[in-house]
Design a protein around this motif. Structure first.
Motif, mmCIF file in Angstrom:
data_model
loop_
_atom_site.group_PDB
_atom_site.id
_atom_site.type_symbol
_atom_site.label_atom_id
_atom_site.label_comp_id
_atom_site.label_asym_id
_atom_site.label_seq_id
_atom_site.Cartn_x
_atom_site.Cartn_y
_atom_site.Cartn_z
ATOM 1 N N VAL A 179 0.849 -1.185 0.000
ATOM 2 C CA VAL A 179 0.000 0.000 0.000
ATOM 3 C C VAL A 179 0.884 1.234 0.000
ATOM 4 O O VAL A 179 1.806 1.356 0.814
ATOM 5 C CB VAL A 179 -0.915 0.031 1.243
ATOM 6 C CG1 VAL A 179 -1.722 1.323 1.294
ATOM 7 C CG2 VAL A 179 -1.848 -1.179 1.254
ATOM 8 N N ILE A 180 0.608 2.145 -0.934
ATOM 9 C CA ILE A 180 1.367 3.394 -1.055
ATOM 10 C C ILE A 180 0.365 4.533 -0.981
ATOM 11 O O ILE A 180 -0.496 4.664 -1.862
ATOM 12 C CB ILE A 180 2.144 3.430 -2.378
ATOM 13 C CG1 ILE A 180 3.170 2.292 -2.416
ATOM 14 C CG2 ILE A 180 2.818 4.777 -2.586
ATOM 15 C CD1 ILE A 180 3.820 2.074 -3.769
ATOM 16 N N GLN A 181 0.455 5.369 0.070
ATOM 17 C CA GLN A 181 -0.555 6.421 0.202
ATOM 18 C C GLN A 181 -0.044 7.576 1.047
ATOM 19 O O GLN A 181 0.892 7.458 1.829
ATOM 20 C CB GLN A 181 -1.835 5.879 0.827
ATOM 21 C CG GLN A 181 -1.736 5.572 2.314
ATOM 22 C CD GLN A 181 -3.100 5.287 2.934
ATOM 23 O OE1 GLN A 181 -3.960 4.696 2.311
ATOM 24 N NE2 GLN A 181 -3.284 5.710 4.164
ATOM 25 N N GLY A 182 -0.705 8.731 0.837
ATOM 26 C CA GLY A 182 -0.481 9.888 1.691
ATOM 27 C C GLY A 182 0.825 10.610 1.466
ATOM 28 O O GLY A 182 1.246 11.396 2.320
ATOM 29 N N ASN A 183 1.490 10.382 0.352
ATOM 30 C CA ASN A 183 2.801 10.968 0.101
ATOM 31 C C ASN A 183 2.664 12.314 -0.601
ATOM 32 O O ASN A 183 1.755 12.517 -1.410
ATOM 33 C CB ASN A 183 3.638 9.998 -0.735
ATOM 34 C CG ASN A 183 3.717 8.630 -0.080
ATOM 35 O OD1 ASN A 183 4.336 8.465 0.951
ATOM 36 N ND2 ASN A 183 3.066 7.644 -0.681
ATOM 37 N N THR A 184 3.580 13.233 -0.308
ATOM 38 C CA THR A 184 3.521 14.563 -0.897
ATOM 39 C C THR A 184 4.907 15.018 -1.328
ATOM 40 O O THR A 184 5.913 14.611 -0.762
ATOM 41 C CB THR A 184 2.954 15.594 0.102
ATOM 42 O OG1 THR A 184 3.820 15.656 1.243
ATOM 43 C CG2 THR A 184 1.566 15.219 0.541
ATOM 44 N N SER A 185 4.928 15.886 -2.335
ATOM 45 C CA SER A 185 6.186 16.455 -2.803
ATOM 46 C C SER A 185 5.956 17.889 -3.273
ATOM 47 O O SER A 185 5.010 18.166 -4.001
ATOM 48 C CB SER A 185 6.773 15.643 -3.957
ATOM 49 O OG SER A 185 7.917 16.279 -4.483
ATOM 50 N N SER A 186 6.848 18.757 -2.844
ATOM 51 C CA SER A 186 6.837 20.133 -3.351
ATOM 52 C C SER A 186 8.147 20.442 -4.065
ATOM 53 O O SER A 186 8.514 21.606 -4.214
ATOM 54 C CB SER A 186 6.609 21.122 -2.210
ATOM 55 O OG SER A 186 7.620 21.007 -1.223
ATOM 56 N N ALA A 187 8.872 19.393 -4.475
ATOM 57 C CA ALA A 187 10.111 19.610 -5.213
ATOM 58 C C ALA A 187 9.809 20.378 -6.494
ATOM 59 O O ALA A 187 8.880 20.053 -7.233
ATOM 60 C CB ALA A 187 10.769 18.273 -5.549
ATOM 61 N N THR A 188 10.593 21.397 -6.771
ATOM 62 C CA THR A 188 10.376 22.194 -7.973
ATOM 63 C C THR A 188 10.476 21.324 -9.219
ATOM 64 O O THR A 188 9.689 21.442 -10.155
ATOM 65 C CB THR A 188 11.407 23.333 -8.044
ATOM 66 O OG1 THR A 188 11.266 24.132 -6.885
ATOM 67 C CG2 THR A 188 11.187 24.169 -9.286
#
Length: 607
Positions: free
Chosen positions: A395-404
């Motif tokens: 299960v892969i969930q809830g991940n975030t990225s703000s990398a340009t």
């Protein structure tokens, strides 16, 4: 007189023999009581050894201790029938005030000992140890518990480290919760002196139920670089949640010192297993410190960095773990961010008798927050070439990225697996959490599942995966490279890519999007089945330009293949901007011997 003299000698012999036998430690020894402190008990154990039935050194509750400088060193050894158990009963053991410049300090060391259990202790760094810079002035503790060899033919085997709490200082780069290494002597971790016999390996050790925090590296096992002498059967986490370890607030911005610890990866990781066969890493919860700034960052890392196994039948398992990583790296040259990685059995020398299982793991709430960084989040990747590979039920969930500049890969296999590849029943995103949410990512590929490896002898299954919640929160003018939710670009092999679903996918991109991208045909007289895949709810694409392709099929002509493209449902698609939509792109080069069916497919409700 002669008979009397002989009787006296006999009596004296039996008295001495009884004294020698009684000198070995048996039963339960209370501290305080039988010994003034734990140091005295361990000293006596090392001197006298363990007797019939084994011994328990029981530190009575309410008796905190300070370890000797360098740590308690256990050199005695037990057997399966006569085991050595150290029970802490929740007592705190504080590290000693370490010698400046030493890099062999621990709270406990097992040096060549077997069948030893260390359980129920709270181990902590001494607040008086303050110099965290490695080198001549360092005063920190390196190891919570260390498993070290006594000689090149005498390793630490069948030991158990369980239900302890270990906390050191993660700002000291050379701090490890639990450390095992047979490639150096106990007192010389920077000098290579590999073992010379299988008896020198650290085999069949168990690490269960420990809480490890405030260390730079959580758990590390390093085996021999010699074929046939690798560590075997080490178990980190056991077979249930009750035996899994919890790692929290680990990692720093600086890896362990180059050359200070032989064959220990100079990267940031939670669990590292190197030169290990038949290992188990399961049921562990691995949560890093917040905002790690380093270019190579992993949760679980399995490697054969010295030489890969070329013989033997074994299974390496990474299952039922939960991994959460948090990076604030600002590198613009590229960052390696991988929750789980296996590598080291090269594609040029696959091992058909090896099995790798990466199943039932959860990659949860990982974060890339570095401004102006170039980072791709990869959740699970295999780069080894065993006979059988399973990456299923994760299960892969809830991940975030703000990398340009950044991308995302849920599951990847690049290894030339020779028999079977199963990538089945994974949830990339769930009903309660997106797989990945980007707030500013540009210019990198976004991939759900990709297979670029596999030998032509293998059979590939990508079945019943649920891919949902891949979201770009960016302007429609932002540029992205191609997005592929399922991609197979490996060798011509038997393939079954079926019953996968796609749900709530929202993309703002000027790049292209492909749901299933398959460039290879089956081998001669083999089969390629692409059936029953469907978009469950809407797919939305904003951004001017690019294409949306629901299925792209390629591959060269082969003899006698069976190809099925049946009962796929690609509906409920919304696209804004001048974008080309292609339902089925077929360029597979089939010939007159190929049996191909394309029936029952649905394409409707496109806007």
């Amino acid at each position: 007189m002669r008979k009397f003299y002989i009787s006296l000698l006999s009596a004296l012999f039996f008295v001495l023999a009884g004294t020698i036998a009684n000198a070995q430690l048996t039963g339960t020894k209370n501290i305080p009581g039988d010994y003034a402190d734990l140091a005295a008990a361990i000293t006596d154990l090392n001197t006298q050894g363990v007797g019939v039935g084994g011994v328990t050194l029981n530190l009575i509750a309410g008796n905190p201790q300070t370890a000797p400088v360098g740590g308690y060193s256990i050199t005695a050894t037990g057997t399966s029938a006569n085991q050595i158990i150290l029970t802490g009963n929740g007592n705190t053991i504080t590290a000693g005030l370490q010698t400046a410049g030493s890099n062999i300090d621990a709270i406990f060391k097992i040096i060549g000992g077997d069948y030893i259990t260390i359980q129920g202790f709270v181990m902590q760094e001494n607040p008086g140890n303050t110099v965290t810079t490695p080198g001549a002035n360092n005063t920190m503790t390196e190891w919570g518990v260390a498993l070290l060899r006594a000689s090149t033919t005498d390793g630490a085997q069948n030991n158990t480290i369980q239900n302890n709490t270990i906390s050191l200082n993660r700002q000291y780069p050379n701090s490890f919760g639990i450390y095992s290494n047979v490639r150096h002597a106990a007192g010389s971790p920077s000098t290579t002196a590999d073992i010379t016999a299988a008896t020198g390996a650290n085999n069949n050790n168990k690490v269960y139920g420990n809480n490890i925090s405030d260390v730079n590296g959580g758990i590390v096992f390093v085996g021999s670089g010699t074929q046939g002498l690798f560590d075997i059967g080490n178990d980190i986490g056991g077979a249930s949640a009750a035996t899994g370890n919890t790692l929290t607030n680990w990692g720093s911005d600086t890896p362990n010192s180059s050359g200070s610890f032989i064959s220990v990866s100079k990267t940031i990781w939670g669990i590292f297993v190197n030169q290990q066969n038949g290992f188990n890493v399961s049921y562990n919860s691995i949560t890093s410190a917040t905002g790690i700034i380093f270019t190579t960052f992993r949760g679980i890392f399995n490697d054969y960095s010295l030489t890969a196994p070329t013989t033997g039948t074994f299974t390496n398992s990474i299952t039922n773990n939960t991994v959460t990583l948090n990076s604030a790296n600002t590198s613009t040259s590229g960052t390696t961010f991988e929750a789980i990685r296996t590598q080291g059995i090269p594609n040029t020398s696959p091992l058909s008798t090896a099995t790798i299982n990466i199943d039932n793991n959860t990659i949860l709430n990982c974060v890339i927050s570095g401004a102006a960084s170039r980072s791709t989040m990869t959740c699970i990747t295999n780069a080894s070439a065993p006979g059988t590979l399973s990456i299923s039920n994760n299960v892969i969930q809830g991940n975030t990225s703000s990398a340009t500049t950044g991308g995302f890969t849920g599951i990847s296999n690049t290894g030339a697996v020779v028999n079977t590849i199963n990538i089945n029943n994974n949830q990339i995103g769930t009903a309660t959490g997106n797989a990945i949410t980007f707030s500013a990512a540009t210019s990198e590929a976004v991939i759900g599942i990709t297979n670029t490896g596999a030998a032509s002898t293998a059979a590939l299954s990508i079945l019943s995966n649920d891919i949902r919640g891949i979201v770009y929160n960016v302007s429609s003018t932002s540029s992205h490279s191609s997005t592929g939710y399922i991609a197979n670009t490996g060798a011509a092999l038997i393939q079954n890519i079926s019953s996968n679903t796609f749900t709530n996918l929202n993309v703002n991109t000027t790049g292209s999007v492909t749901f299933i991208y398959n460039t290879n045909n089956a081998p001669a007289n083999g089969s390629k089945i692409i059936n029953n895949n469907s978009i469950v709810t809407a797919f939305n694409k904003g951004g001017v330009g690019g294409t949306v392709t629901l299925y792209s099929e390629g591959g060269s002509s082969t003899t006698g293949t069976t190809v099925q493209n049946n009962n796929n449902n690609f509906s409920n698609i919304t696209v804004t901007g001048a974008t080309t939509i292609s339902g089925w792109f077929n360029n597979d080069g089939i010939d007159s011997t190929t049996q191909k069916t394309i029936t029952g497919n649905t394409f409707n409700n496109w806007t």
